[in-house]
Design a protein around this motif. Structure first.
Motif, PDB file in Angstrom:
ATOM      1  N   THR A   1       2.290   5.622  12.193  1.00 27.67           N
ATOM      2  CA  THR A   1       2.341   5.830  10.736  1.00 27.67           C
ATOM      3  C   THR A   1       3.733   5.574  10.173  1.00 27.67           C
ATOM      4  OG1 THR A   1       2.847   8.205  10.944  1.00 27.67           O
ATOM      5  CG2 THR A   1       0.518   7.568  10.853  1.00 27.67           C
TER       6      THR A   1
ATOM      7  N   PRO B   1      -3.544   2.903   6.261  1.00 32.27           N
ATOM      8  CA  PRO B   1      -4.163   3.518   5.091  1.00 32.27           C
ATOM      9  C   PRO B   1      -4.320   2.539   3.947  1.00 32.27           C
ATOM     10  CG  PRO B   1      -1.835   4.022   5.126  1.00 32.27           C
ATOM     11  CD  PRO B   1      -2.111   3.212   6.357  1.00 32.27           C
ATOM     12  N   ARG B   2      -5.143   2.946   2.990  1.00 31.50           N
ATOM     13  CA  ARG B   2      -5.302   2.143   1.774  1.00 31.50           C
ATOM     14  C   ARG B   2      -4.392   2.654   0.669  1.00 31.50           C
ATOM     15  NH1 ARG B   2     -11.689   2.808   1.699  1.00 31.50           N
ATOM     16  NH2 ARG B   2     -10.960   4.824   2.472  1.00 31.50           N
ATOM     17  N   VAL B   3      -3.497   3.561   1.045  1.00 30.62           N
ATOM     18  CA  VAL B   3      -2.448   4.023   0.140  1.00 30.62           C
ATOM     19  C   VAL B   3      -1.124   3.661   0.773  1.00 30.62           C
ATOM     20  CG1 VAL B   3      -3.810   5.920  -0.827  1.00 30.62           C
ATOM     21  CG2 VAL B   3      -2.466   6.307   1.241  1.00 30.62           C
TER      22      VAL B   3
ATOM     23  N   ARG C   1       2.445   3.885   2.724  1.00 30.03           N
ATOM     24  CA  ARG C   1       2.811   4.599   3.927  1.00 30.03           C
ATOM     25  C   ARG C   1       3.434   5.953   3.584  1.00 30.03           C
ATOM     26  NH1 ARG C   1       7.562   4.416   6.961  1.00 30.03           N
ATOM     27  NH2 ARG C   1       8.325   2.774   5.589  1.00 30.03           N
TER      28      ARG C   1
ATOM     29  N   TRP D   1       0.710   8.387   2.537  1.00 33.00           N
ATOM     30  CA  TRP D   1      -0.086   8.821   3.684  1.00 33.00           C
ATOM     31  C   TRP D   1       0.657   9.872   4.509  1.00 33.00           C
ATOM     32  CZ3 TRP D   1      -4.645   9.540   5.294  1.00 33.00           C
ATOM     33  CH2 TRP D   1      -4.954   9.663   6.657  1.00 33.00           C
TER      34      TRP D   1
ATOM     35  N   TRP E   1     -13.093  10.721   1.628  1.00 31.86           N
ATOM     36  CA  TRP E   1     -11.966   9.783   1.592  1.00 31.86           C
ATOM     37  C   TRP E   1     -11.068   9.982   2.807  1.00 31.86           C
ATOM     38  CZ3 TRP E   1      -6.671  10.526   1.480  1.00 31.86           C
ATOM     39  CH2 TRP E   1      -5.905   9.382   1.246  1.00 31.86           C
ATOM     40  N   LEU E   2     -10.789  11.233   3.137  1.00 28.68           N
ATOM     41  CA  LEU E   2      -9.895  11.532   4.239  1.00 28.68           C
ATOM     42  C   LEU E   2     -10.465  11.030   5.567  1.00 28.68           C
ATOM     43  CD1 LEU E   2      -7.194  12.989   4.777  1.00 28.68           C
ATOM     44  CD2 LEU E   2      -8.525  15.062   5.260  1.00 28.68           C
TER      45      LEU E   2
ATOM     46  N   GLU F   1     -12.585   8.582   5.991  1.00 20.82           N
ATOM     47  CA  GLU F   1     -12.531   7.118   5.979  1.00 20.82           C
ATOM     48  C   GLU F   1     -11.132   6.612   6.295  1.00 20.82           C
ATOM     49  OE1 GLU F   1     -13.961   5.955   2.176  1.00 20.82           O
ATOM     50  OE2 GLU F   1     -16.065   6.461   2.617  1.00 20.82           O
ATOM     51  N   GLU F   2     -10.106   7.299   5.763  1.00 20.42           N
ATOM     52  CA  GLU F   2      -8.726   6.902   6.039  1.00 20.42           C
ATOM     53  C   GLU F   2      -8.399   7.060   7.522  1.00 20.42           C
ATOM     54  OE1 GLU F   2      -6.315   5.533   3.990  1.00 20.42           O
ATOM     55  OE2 GLU F   2      -8.073   5.246   2.739  1.00 20.42           O
TER      56      GLU F   2
ATOM     57  N   ASN G   1      -9.908   4.397   9.589  1.00 22.86           N
ATOM     58  CA  ASN G   1      -9.255   3.104   9.444  1.00 22.86           C
ATOM     59  C   ASN G   1      -8.061   2.966  10.389  1.00 22.86           C
ATOM     60  OD1 ASN G   1      -9.509   0.647   8.013  1.00 22.86           O
ATOM     61  ND2 ASN G   1      -7.591   1.092   6.931  1.00 22.86           N
ATOM     62  N   TRP G   2      -7.525   4.108  10.861  1.00 19.72           N
ATOM     63  CA  TRP G   2      -6.445   4.073  11.847  1.00 19.72           C
ATOM     64  C   TRP G   2      -6.989   3.961  13.267  1.00 19.72           C
ATOM     65  CZ3 TRP G   2      -1.245   3.937  10.930  1.00 19.72           C
ATOM     66  CH2 TRP G   2      -0.806   4.227   9.630  1.00 19.72           C
TER      67      TRP G   2
END
Length: 507
Positions: free
Chosen positions: A66, A77-79, A81, A84, A172-173, A175-176, A179-180
């Motif tokens: 991260t 993430p889609r936000v 760094r 996140w 959302w959390l 899914e984030e 994604n990692w």
């Protein structure tokens, strides 16, 4: 293994009949917190590919990943760094305890499944014990049948899964985090273990904490649709905390009662009948902890008696085997009865071997462990204290983080005793569970009986003037009524669910 080898190290390996016993405490409990219990449950029920010992290393790798400015394609993430990492280390971070303040490692609230891939192991190094396996064994033992246990295990997996019924933040959390996770284990159901439980015909006649834990787990699963994801996980934590420690204390008590019965038979007492084994040795008929009273000395006493009993029972088993008798695993009350009958039938031969003197010699050799000053005894006490106790935080601003506790410090000084006291979240969870099948208010006596099923004694007449009564009023969970037992009526905390239940009944 021989009795001589057992005497050298009685904690390393037990007789097979004891090792495979339903009443052996397995896995052996060590330090844990409420969040460790839930995180380990996630791994046992849905992440079969992640062992407890792999979690700290995975957390360190995730932390480093991260921080990287450039990430591999498809990972991240889609936000931003920075955003996140702010989420990880402010919103999700679980406060460090005073002795952890200088250590850098991921300690996150297990609000969604994938958090458990990187955080929530009992140890940061070496082989960690598996609290989720303890929960699994409790669930199987407390269910009415093996099929019922499997059904509840599957229902719990679906409740722990983040789906469309969960709030937006949780979806959302999850899914984030997914994604990692490109190479690690994926969230999917894991079959329940095959460890033995009590025979179905015996379970209906017995009373022990795991039975109440199973009923309360069903009630907590039903409440998921009414509260947010984070609130629901907190309710689950509270029930798991009480259930797991009560289960361990019950096993300590059963071992102690069995040892006393075996020793009494050797000294000339008659062996108990089957119904006496069920009612006097296995079924819970006493309180382990009392509301408002110190808890740690009581837990230490039960742990010590368990260790003494474990030595004594193994000595009996090894000697019976050396006399040419096959000792069966203690997997039922009838198996306990057969074991005690074997002792009675071989009383004279066992007496000639002076096994009580040998037992005393082993116990004295292991005095520090039996006194819970080191090893397995110390671990048992640490387990009970940290699982039930309110989280002590390194930062004063995080002092109120843990509200699902069942023990609190009676004072602000370091040596203040830990007394039995329910936090607000624990009160909510247990009132909901005890009123699960009630279509309206009930006397506080119902809550006393409910807690009594876990071996926690609450005096009905003292509730109104105690901190429990104050918390019940603060949370709006009681109505004062002179006609009710104790002068207070419990009110279901989740009115939406109660309305649904009543509506279904009217139809």
């Amino acid at each position: 293994m021989t009795i001589e080898a057992f005497a050298e190290d009685p904690w390393k390996e037990s007789h097979t009949a004891y090792e495979d016993s339903v009443f052996n405490i397995r896995p052996a409990p060590e330090f844990a917190t409420a969040e460790v219990l839930v995180a380990s449950l996630y791994r046992n029920i849905g992440f079969a590919g992640r062992s407890e010992r792999e979690v700290p290393a995975a957390g360190r790798e995730f932390d480093k990943l991260t921080q990287r400015i450039k990430l591999p394609t498809g990972i991240g993430p889609r936000v931003s760094r920075e955003t996140w990492r702010t989420i990880l280390f402010t919103i999700l971070e679980s406060p460090k305890q005073p002795n952890q303040s200088s250590k850098r490692f991921l300690q996150l609230n297990p609000v969604v499944p994938d958090v458990a891939l990187y955080s929530g192991s009992a140890r940061l190094t070496g082989n960690s014990w598996n609290p989720g396996l303890l929960a699994q064994r409790m669930l199987r033992l407390g269910s009415s049948s093996d099929s019922a246990a499997s059904g509840l295990w599957n229902a719990l997996f679906h409740a722990l899964t983040v789906g469309e019924g969960d709030d937006v933040w949780a979806r959302w959390l999850q899914e984030e985090f997914e994604n990692w996770n490109k190479s690690g284990p994926k969230w999917q159901p894991t079959a329940m273990g095959t460890h033995a439980g009590l025979p179905q015909e015996e379970r209906a006649r017995l009373r022990f904490p795991a039975q109440q834990f199973v009923l309360d787990l069903e009630a907590i699963i039903e409440s998921k649709a009414i509260v947010t994801r984070r609130q629901w996980v907190s309710l689950l934590e509270a029930v798991m905390r009480l259930g797991s420690v009560a289960h361990v204390l019950w096993l300590c008590d059963v071992n102690d009662r069995l040892w006393r019965a075996a020793r009494g038979i050797l000294e000339g007492e008659r062996p108990p009948e089957q119904h006496e084994v069920e009612n006097r040795i296995v079924s819970i008929d006493r309180s382990y902890l009392a509301y408002g009273n110190p808890a740690v000395p009581i837990m230490r006493d039960y742990a010590s008696r368990y260790l003494v009993a474990r030595i004594g029972l193994n000595v009996f088993m090894w000697h019976l085997e050396s006399l040419g008798h096959e000792v069966g695993a203690l997997t039922s009350c009838s198996a306990i009865n057969r074991f005690l009958q074997q002792i009675a039938a071989n009383r004279e031969a066992l007496g000639q071997r002076d096994i009580l003197a040998q037992f005393a010699a082993i116990r004295d050799e292991q005095a520090r462990t039996v006194a819970c000053k080191k090893g397995i005894g110390s671990n048992l006490v640490e387990f009970g204290r940290h699982v039930l106790g309110q989280r002590q935080t390194a930062s004063e601003s995080s002092r109120g983080y843990d509200q699902g506790y069942l023990l609190r410090k009676k004072g602000d000084y370091a040596s203040a005793p830990w007394v039995v006291s329910l936090g607000p979240v624990a009160v909510l969870a247990l009132v909901h569970c005890c009123l699960r099948e009630a279509a309206g208010p009930r006397s506080v006596n119902r809550l006393c009986q409910h807690l009594g099923a876990y071996g926690l004694e609450v005096d009905r007449d003292d509730i109104a003037s105690s901190d429990l009564g104050r918390k019940l009023r603060m949370l709006g969970l009681v109505l004062d009524s002179p006609d009710a037992e104790g002068g207070m009526l419990l009110v279901p905390p989740f009115e939406l669910e109660r309305a649904d239940v009543e509506g279904e009944g009217d139809e």
